[in-house]
Scaffold this motif. Structure first.
Motif, PDB file in Angstrom:
ATOM      1  N   LEU A 132      -3.263  15.269  -1.195  1.00  0.00           N
ATOM      2  CA  LEU A 132      -3.766  16.077  -0.083  1.00  0.00           C
ATOM      3  C   LEU A 132      -2.911  17.314   0.135  1.00  0.00           C
ATOM      4  O   LEU A 132      -3.429  18.400   0.449  1.00  0.00           O
ATOM      5  CB  LEU A 132      -3.814  15.234   1.200  1.00  0.00           C
ATOM      6  N   ALA A 133      -1.583  17.169  -0.043  1.00  0.00           N
ATOM      7  CA  ALA A 133      -0.705  18.329   0.115  1.00  0.00           C
ATOM      8  C   ALA A 133      -1.021  19.397  -0.933  1.00  0.00           C
ATOM      9  O   ALA A 133      -1.007  20.596  -0.642  1.00  0.00           O
ATOM     10  CB  ALA A 133       0.757  17.889   0.008  1.00  0.00           C
ATOM     11  N   ILE A 134      -1.308  18.977  -2.170  1.00  0.00           N
ATOM     12  CA  ILE A 134      -1.687  19.940  -3.207  1.00  0.00           C
ATOM     13  C   ILE A 134      -2.982  20.643  -2.825  1.00  0.00           C
ATOM     14  O   ILE A 134      -3.139  21.858  -3.001  1.00  0.00           O
ATOM     15  CB  ILE A 134      -1.831  19.217  -4.558  1.00  0.00           C
ATOM     16  N   LEU A 135      -3.921  19.894  -2.264  1.00  0.00           N
ATOM     17  CA  LEU A 135      -5.199  20.474  -1.844  1.00  0.00           C
ATOM     18  C   LEU A 135      -5.012  21.465  -0.708  1.00  0.00           C
ATOM     19  O   LEU A 135      -5.640  22.529  -0.681  1.00  0.00           O
ATOM     20  CB  LEU A 135      -6.147  19.344  -1.416  1.00  0.00           C
ATOM     21  N   VAL A 136      -4.129  21.140   0.242  1.00  0.00           N
ATOM     22  CA  VAL A 136      -3.959  21.981   1.429  1.00  0.00           C
ATOM     23  C   VAL A 136      -3.122  23.217   1.124  1.00  0.00           C
ATOM     24  O   VAL A 136      -3.529  24.356   1.413  1.00  0.00           O
ATOM     25  CB  VAL A 136      -3.316  21.166   2.572  1.00  0.00           C
ATOM     26  N   PHE A 137      -1.950  23.025   0.522  1.00  0.00           N
ATOM     27  CA  PHE A 137      -0.999  24.130   0.383  1.00  0.00           C
ATOM     28  C   PHE A 137      -1.222  24.960  -0.883  1.00  0.00           C
ATOM     29  O   PHE A 137      -0.942  26.161  -0.891  1.00  0.00           O
ATOM     30  CB  PHE A 137       0.428  23.588   0.413  1.00  0.00           C
ATOM     31  N   GLN A 138      -1.689  24.327  -1.951  1.00  0.00           N
ATOM     32  CA  GLN A 138      -1.924  25.077  -3.186  1.00  0.00           C
ATOM     33  C   GLN A 138      -3.400  25.379  -3.412  1.00  0.00           C
ATOM     34  O   GLN A 138      -3.736  26.107  -4.351  1.00  0.00           O
ATOM     35  CB  GLN A 138      -1.360  24.295  -4.381  1.00  0.00           C
ATOM     36  N   ARG A 139      -4.252  24.809  -2.590  1.00  0.00           N
ATOM     37  CA  ARG A 139      -5.703  25.053  -2.673  1.00  0.00           C
ATOM     38  C   ARG A 139      -6.233  24.758  -4.077  1.00  0.00           C
ATOM     39  O   ARG A 139      -7.099  25.472  -4.595  1.00  0.00           O
ATOM     40  CB  ARG A 139      -6.016  26.501  -2.280  1.00  0.00           C
ATOM     41  N   ASP A 140      -5.721  23.692  -4.670  1.00  0.00           N
ATOM     42  CA  ASP A 140      -6.088  23.330  -6.039  1.00  0.00           C
ATOM     43  C   ASP A 140      -6.783  21.975  -6.016  1.00  0.00           C
ATOM     44  O   ASP A 140      -6.132  20.926  -6.061  1.00  0.00           O
ATOM     45  CB  ASP A 140      -4.844  23.297  -6.928  1.00  0.00           C
TER      46      ASP A 140
ATOM     47  N   LEU B  93       0.801  -1.217   0.000  1.00  0.00           N
ATOM     48  CA  LEU B  93       0.000   0.000   0.000  1.00  0.00           C
ATOM     49  C   LEU B  93       0.841   1.278   0.000  1.00  0.00           C
ATOM     50  O   LEU B  93       0.286   2.373  -0.114  1.00  0.00           O
ATOM     51  CB  LEU B  93      -0.928   0.021   1.228  1.00  0.00           C
ATOM     52  N   GLY B  94       2.164   1.138   0.121  1.00  0.00           N
ATOM     53  CA  GLY B  94       3.019   2.321   0.220  1.00  0.00           C
ATOM     54  C   GLY B  94       2.866   3.301  -0.928  1.00  0.00           C
ATOM     55  O   GLY B  94       2.629   4.497  -0.697  1.00  0.00           O
ATOM     56  N   PRO B  95       2.966   2.863  -2.203  1.00  0.00           N
ATOM     57  CA  PRO B  95       2.885   3.820  -3.313  1.00  0.00           C
ATOM     58  C   PRO B  95       1.574   4.589  -3.364  1.00  0.00           C
ATOM     59  O   PRO B  95       1.569   5.805  -3.587  1.00  0.00           O
ATOM     60  CB  PRO B  95       3.066   2.925  -4.548  1.00  0.00           C
ATOM     61  N   ILE B  96       0.443   3.893  -3.153  1.00  0.00           N
ATOM     62  CA  ILE B  96      -0.832   4.595  -3.252  1.00  0.00           C
ATOM     63  C   ILE B  96      -1.027   5.547  -2.075  1.00  0.00           C
ATOM     64  O   ILE B  96      -1.633   6.619  -2.208  1.00  0.00           O
ATOM     65  CB  ILE B  96      -2.002   3.587  -3.364  1.00  0.00           C
ATOM     66  N   LEU B  97      -0.484   5.193  -0.913  1.00  0.00           N
ATOM     67  CA  LEU B  97      -0.565   6.108   0.230  1.00  0.00           C
ATOM     68  C   LEU B  97       0.282   7.351  -0.001  1.00  0.00           C
ATOM     69  O   LEU B  97      -0.133   8.465   0.356  1.00  0.00           O
ATOM     70  CB  LEU B  97      -0.121   5.386   1.506  1.00  0.00           C
ATOM     71  N   VAL B  98       1.464   7.170  -0.597  1.00  0.00           N
ATOM     72  CA  VAL B  98       2.323   8.326  -0.902  1.00  0.00           C
ATOM     73  C   VAL B  98       1.616   9.249  -1.887  1.00  0.00           C
ATOM     74  O   VAL B  98       1.600  10.476  -1.714  1.00  0.00           O
ATOM     75  CB  VAL B  98       3.678   7.850  -1.459  1.00  0.00           C
ATOM     76  N   MET B  99       1.005   8.679  -2.930  1.00  0.00           N
ATOM     77  CA  MET B  99       0.313   9.508  -3.913  1.00  0.00           C
ATOM     78  C   MET B  99      -0.895  10.195  -3.302  1.00  0.00           C
ATOM     79  O   MET B  99      -1.216  11.338  -3.644  1.00  0.00           O
ATOM     80  CB  MET B  99      -0.115   8.631  -5.102  1.00  0.00           C
ATOM     81  N   TRP B 100      -1.560   9.533  -2.396  1.00  0.00           N
ATOM     82  CA  TRP B 100      -2.698  10.122  -1.686  1.00  0.00           C
ATOM     83  C   TRP B 100      -2.258  11.313  -0.838  1.00  0.00           C
ATOM     84  O   TRP B 100      -2.910  12.365  -0.831  1.00  0.00           O
ATOM     85  CB  TRP B 100      -3.356   9.055  -0.820  1.00  0.00           C
ATOM     86  N   LEU B 101      -1.138  11.157  -0.149  1.00  0.00           N
ATOM     87  CA  LEU B 101      -0.628  12.255   0.679  1.00  0.00           C
ATOM     88  C   LEU B 101      -0.173  13.430  -0.183  1.00  0.00           C
ATOM     89  O   LEU B 101      -0.371  14.597   0.181  1.00  0.00           O
ATOM     90  CB  LEU B 101       0.526  11.747   1.554  1.00  0.00           C
ATOM     91  N   ILE B 102       0.447  13.146  -1.333  1.00  0.00           N
ATOM     92  CA  ILE B 102       0.849  14.227  -2.236  1.00  0.00           C
ATOM     93  C   ILE B 102      -0.384  14.981  -2.738  1.00  0.00           C
ATOM     94  O   ILE B 102      -0.392  16.219  -2.804  1.00  0.00           O
ATOM     95  CB  ILE B 102       1.662  13.659  -3.420  1.00  0.00           C
TER      96      ILE B 102
END
Length: 472
Positions: free
Chosen positions: A237-245, A226-235
């Motif tokens: 979420l980071a785009i949603l939080v920090f770039q508001r996109d 599950l590591g790769p899909i969790l990493v992509m999920w976190l990335i």
């Protein structure tokens, strides 16, 4: 066709035709659509043919014919439908943007030249299209740069966060400014991510395809995978939080999830990815005001009409499309300028008002053709890396069109993506032309006859069918 008369590069008597003549005929029709729409805008709005019609039409024809010549030269077996459909969409988009320029000018707003700028961006996109086909003669070379393209994509996504060059536009920090130029690096990152995902999944497909616990007739993946899909999920979420996109966040996670399913053929990954998506959507709605705003406007746009530009976009677009009806009011007889950012996010609404539901359906069919030809290239491609790239790029366009048209028609919340080849936006247009070049390169490789390695010009009469397959 008998075995004796079969072409030396055929497969049991079958060989793909080049179909460049068919492509040229379709390109002429595409130019008629683009140039005809531009002339119709002048006749409908100003009552006369635009004075620059010859110059505009000539330059558009030069760009499209240059693409055809390069494809005929370096990718003769490429799909003959992709380029004409893209040319028609791009030409129609330029005409609609020109119509909006005239409407803004008549309304007394600051004078814009969106159509002229879009034509410049199209020229740059065509140049990169040509460069991609000329330089990249074999798509399999890209597999050597799997991790390089992945790191480059992450670097591009981080660029807007840097002070000095990063800019916040309409609440989203996804732009960089270098002098007088502005660019959205995420558009290039989506292409690089598809290449990186394809290379990674080809190498690790067997491990990721192993089944774990079985729940309700579905084999879920193993916990250690599950590591790769969790990493992509976190990335995402980071785009949603920090770039508001919200749009890019959904796009990148959707690309990876789809390519992961295609590579492994395990429905369990869709279950896990769908669960992560709903968890992320719930967390986004609970903790981030911009996500709450998008959802609230989607549920009741009239309530927020005077308080939020996003609500005004949906309401004015729906009013315009209702006014346009089935056949539209015609160029010059509508008010598409009432829709905020009609030239970019809501160009489908402008088309629906003045050209009607029929034109909107025709545009969606054109996108369906692009996706179908991309998936066809993936199906006939002979290597797994090319299959994943073609399928991933086709899904990039699929997801963009779905979320844009879905947002305009109030099917889903607005996400902020552009309509491929139609909307104003240089970053998106350039990246999408590169996507089409990659799809053409892969389709050329897939449709090209397999070299005859037997050393014989023709198959002998005594060759069995099994022997023919081995030789070819």
């Amino acid at each position: 066709m008998s075995q004796k008369s079969a072409p030396p590069h055929s497969f049991l008597g079958f060989v793909h035709r080049r179909r460049r003549g068919a492509e040229m005929f379709l390109l002429v029709l595409a130019l008629v659509v683009g140039i005809g729409a531009y002339a119709a805008v002048g006749l409908g709005v100003e009552g006369s043919v635009p004075a620059d019609l010859v110059a505009y039409g000539g330059w558009l024809a030069v760009l499209i014919i240059a693409c055809h010549v390069v494809v005929r030269w370096v990718a003769p077996y490429a799909d003959p439908v992709l380029l004409p459909v893209v040319a028609a969409l791009n030409g129609l988009g330029l005409a609609v943007i020109h119509r909006l320029d005239l409407a803004y000018e008549a309304a007394g707003r600051t004078q814009h030249e969106f159509a002229r700028q879009q034509l410049i961006w199209m020229t740059l996109g065509v140049l990169l299209f040509i460069a991609t086909l000329v330089v990249l003669r074999d798509h399999r070379v890209l597999q050597r740069f799997t991790y390089t393209t992945g790191l480059a994509a992450i670097a591009l996504l981080l660029l807007p966060m840097l002070p000095g060059i990063g800019r916040t536009v309409n609440g989203a920090r996804i732009w960089i400014h270098l002098g007088p130029f502005s660019f959205q690096p995420g558009e290039i990152a989506k292409v690089l991510l598809v290449i990186a995902f394809a290379g990674y999944l080809v190498l690790h497909r067997d491990a990721l395809a192993l089944a774990g616990r079985r729940v309700l007739f579905i084999d879920l993946p193993r916990g250690r995978d599950l590591g790769p899909i969790l990493v992509m999920w976190l990335i995402s979420l980071a785009i949603l939080v920090f770039q508001r996109d919200l749009g890019s966040s959904l796009l990148f996670f959707g690309i990876f999830l789809t390519m992961l399913y295609i590579a492994t053929e395990r429905p369990g990954w869709l279950v896990v990815g769908g669960g992560l998506f709903f968890v992320g959507a719930f967390l986004g709605y609970q903790f981030f005001s911009h996500v709450q705003s998008r959802v609230n406007i989607w549920l009741d746009p009239m309530r927020y009409y005077y308080d939020s530009p996003g609500s005004g976009q949906i309401v004015e677009s729906m009013f315009g499309m209702a006014w346009g009806g089935l056949l539209g009011r015609g160029f010059g007889n509508g008010s598409p300028q009432r829709i905020p950012y009609a030239e970019s996010d809501f160009i489908i609404g402008a088309i629906g008002e003045e050209l009607g539901l029929t034109a909107v359906m025709a545009v969606i069919v054109c996108y369906g053709l692009i996706v179908e030809r991309g998936l066809r290239a993936a199906l006939v491609c002979r290597d797994g890396f090319g299959k994943l790239i073609a399928a991933g790029l086709a899904f990039v366009l699929t997801l963009q069109v779905f979320v844009v048209v879905g947002g305009v028609t109030k099917l889903i919340p607005l996400t902020g993506l552009t309509t491929p080849f139609l909307s104003y936006g240089g970053s998106s247009l350039v990246a999408n032309w590169v996507i089409i070049a990659l799809l053409l390169r892969i389709s050329d490789q897939a449709r090209r006859p397999v070299p005859d390695l037997s050393g014989q010009g023709e198959l002998g009469d005594d060759d069995s069918e099994a022997t023919q397959v081995v030789k070819l």
